[in-house]
Scaffold this active site. Structure first.
Site: not given
Ligand code: ADP
Ligand code: MG
Length: 428
Positions: A44-45, A147, A151-152, A191, A203, A255
């Site tokens: 990590e990091h 989380a 998800s990004s 990103e 990621d 960060y």
């Molecule tokens: P993580 O990557 O840890 O989940 P992030 O803050 O890096 O958190 O990314 C989350 C952002 O990515 C959301 O606020 C949104 O802008 C975008 N995102 C992720 N998944 C989706 C989705 N299913 N639909 C639309 N935007 C999404």
């Molecule tokens: Mg992210």
């Protein structure tokens, strides 16, 4: 009993995005693609220090239904964004972006909100000499947001393989790791530059380059990867992920500050990156005390100690997993693996100072309930923790963590089990 967040099957995910596509955008997509979130086992990091990390792809994925357009427009809709209008679940908001007008975050013409991620991928691919068409896209996901499970990267990488498919780029073949590395680089630029989030490359590499049943040893100094067999089920083990639901407090500034301190420490030591120091330690040509003695302030010393010992722990865990693959991960090997996870958490909490009360509690409660090892994962200041547990006791450990959170007055955490899954790909 704590519920474990289920992962959607191909059929479920595809049905959901196809329905959203038909409802919000009309007609049929050219296809459906999906990309996984990821969890980092250890390392990590380290990714912005040319270091090593060991992520695995989650069975939880983001699905996109995408159709090429004859113009340079992107029309985008997400089940997670733009609440449906009307009490009985009306239409979700459709966003529109002119792909020729996409500009870096912070400049005039920057894309507002979540469409920056998919539009940024098209922008980055075009910048790489891969002209991609305009597109209509519907997105739906079972990867928890914010989380620390990326998800990004999941949305970026799902769009990248979709655009690869409709644009005929030929970079996303299942065995084309070099092509996938190029797609990952484009997603990182999307990103960093268009969404404006300063993250390293772990990621996107995980989402595009992982293999089912394996963890991905990523060397961020040259982008090379090694597949490390990681068959937890064979050993009767499970990797429990605790999503603390704690907000990423102050995460952006912190960060950036960590990165700066690492860079200034590397400069003070006269090396290109802290990886050089980690390699010198591994080769026995210097000692940690010698290195730390050359640094002027305590903040630098603690940050450097985390980074170089964390790189060492990645190597050590890879050694343990390679020497005791599958069912052999028991006894001393299992205890060693657990101790490395514990050591990573202590270093992140004490030396790197990126943990928080919720993450610390998730880790201590999981250990007290019988986890072999546990650590925060992801950038920190909230997000998720992982615990290596006996598969049969995963629900019990989750319950214990949930009770500890309730007693501390924290928000209710969520849980999922991370089985090493495959990379971004077309679905059905
Ligand atoms: P993580 O990557 O840890 O989940 P992030 O803050 O890096 O958190 O990314 C989350 C952002 O990515 C959301 O606020 C949104 O802008 C975008 N995102 C992720 N998944 C989706 C989705 N299913 N639909 C639309 N935007 C999404
Ligand atoms: Mg992210």
């Amino acid at each position: 009993m704590s519920a474990l967040l289920p992962a959607w099957t191909d059929a479920e995910g595809a049905a959901r995005v196809r329905a959203l596509f038909a409802d919000a955008l009309g007609g049929e997509p050219d296809g459906v693609w999906a990309a996984p979130g990821r969890v980092n086992l250890i390392g990590e990091h380290t990714d912005y220090n040319d270091g090593l990390c060991l992520p695995l792809a989650l069975p939880h994925r983001t699905f996109v239904a995408l159709r090429a357009r004859p113009d340079r427009t992107a029309r985008l809709v997400s089940a997670q964004e733009g609440a449906a209008s009307g009490a009985a679940g009306g239409r979700r908001a459709v966003r529109e972006v002119d792909l020729d007008g996409v500009a870096p975050a912070g400049s005039a013409g920057a894309v507002d909100g979540w469409p920056a991620y998919p539009a940024g991928v098209a922008w980055a691919l075009a910048g790489d000499g891969h002209p991609v068409p305009g597109f209509d896209v519907a997105v739906d996901s079972c990867v928890p947001y914010g989380a620390g499970l990326s998800s990004s990267a999941a949305i970026e990488c799902a769009v990248a393989v979709a655009l690869d498919g409709v644009g005929g780029l030929g970079l996303a073949g299942p065995d084309d790791d070099a092509g996938r590395a190029r797609l990952a680089a484009a997603c990182v630029r999307a990103e960093n530059e268009v969404a404006g989030a300063p993250t390293g490359g772990m990621d996107q590499a995980a989402s595009l380059r992982c293999r089912s049943g394996h963890a991905l040893l990523l060397d961020t100094s040259d982008g090379s990867v090694t597949q490390i067999p990681f068959d937890l089920a064979a050993a009767g083990l499970a990797l429990l992920v605790v999503d603390t639901r704690a907000e990423h407090r102050l995460v952006d500034g912190q960060y950036a500050r960590r990165r700066e301190v690492c860079e200034s420490a590397a400069a003070a030591l006269g090396v290109a990156s802290l990886r050089v120091v980690a390699d010198a330690l591994a080769a026995g040509t210097t000692t940690l005390t010698e290195v730390l003695d050359r640094l002027a302030d305590d903040e630098q010393r603690r940050r450097v100690r985390h980074v170089v010992t964390e790189i060492e722990r990645v190597r050590a865990l890879v050694d343990v997993l390679s020497a005791a693959p599958g069912a052999a991960l028991t006894g001393t090997a299992l205890a060693e693996a657990g101790a490395l996870l514990d050591g990573s958490h202590a270093s992140l909490a004490e030396d790197y100072e990126v943990s928080c009360d919720e993450l610390d509690l998730a880790v201590t409660a999981a250990r007290a309930a019988g986890a072999h090892g546990a650590r925060m994962t992801g950038g920190g200041f909230g997000g998720s923790a992982i615990a290596l547990v006996d598969a049969a006791s995963a629900a019990e450990v989750a319950d214990a963590v949930e009770r500890a959170f309730a007693a501390a007055g924290f928000a209710r955490p969520e849980f999922l089990v991370a089985e090493p899954a495959g990379a971004a790909a077309p679905v059905g």
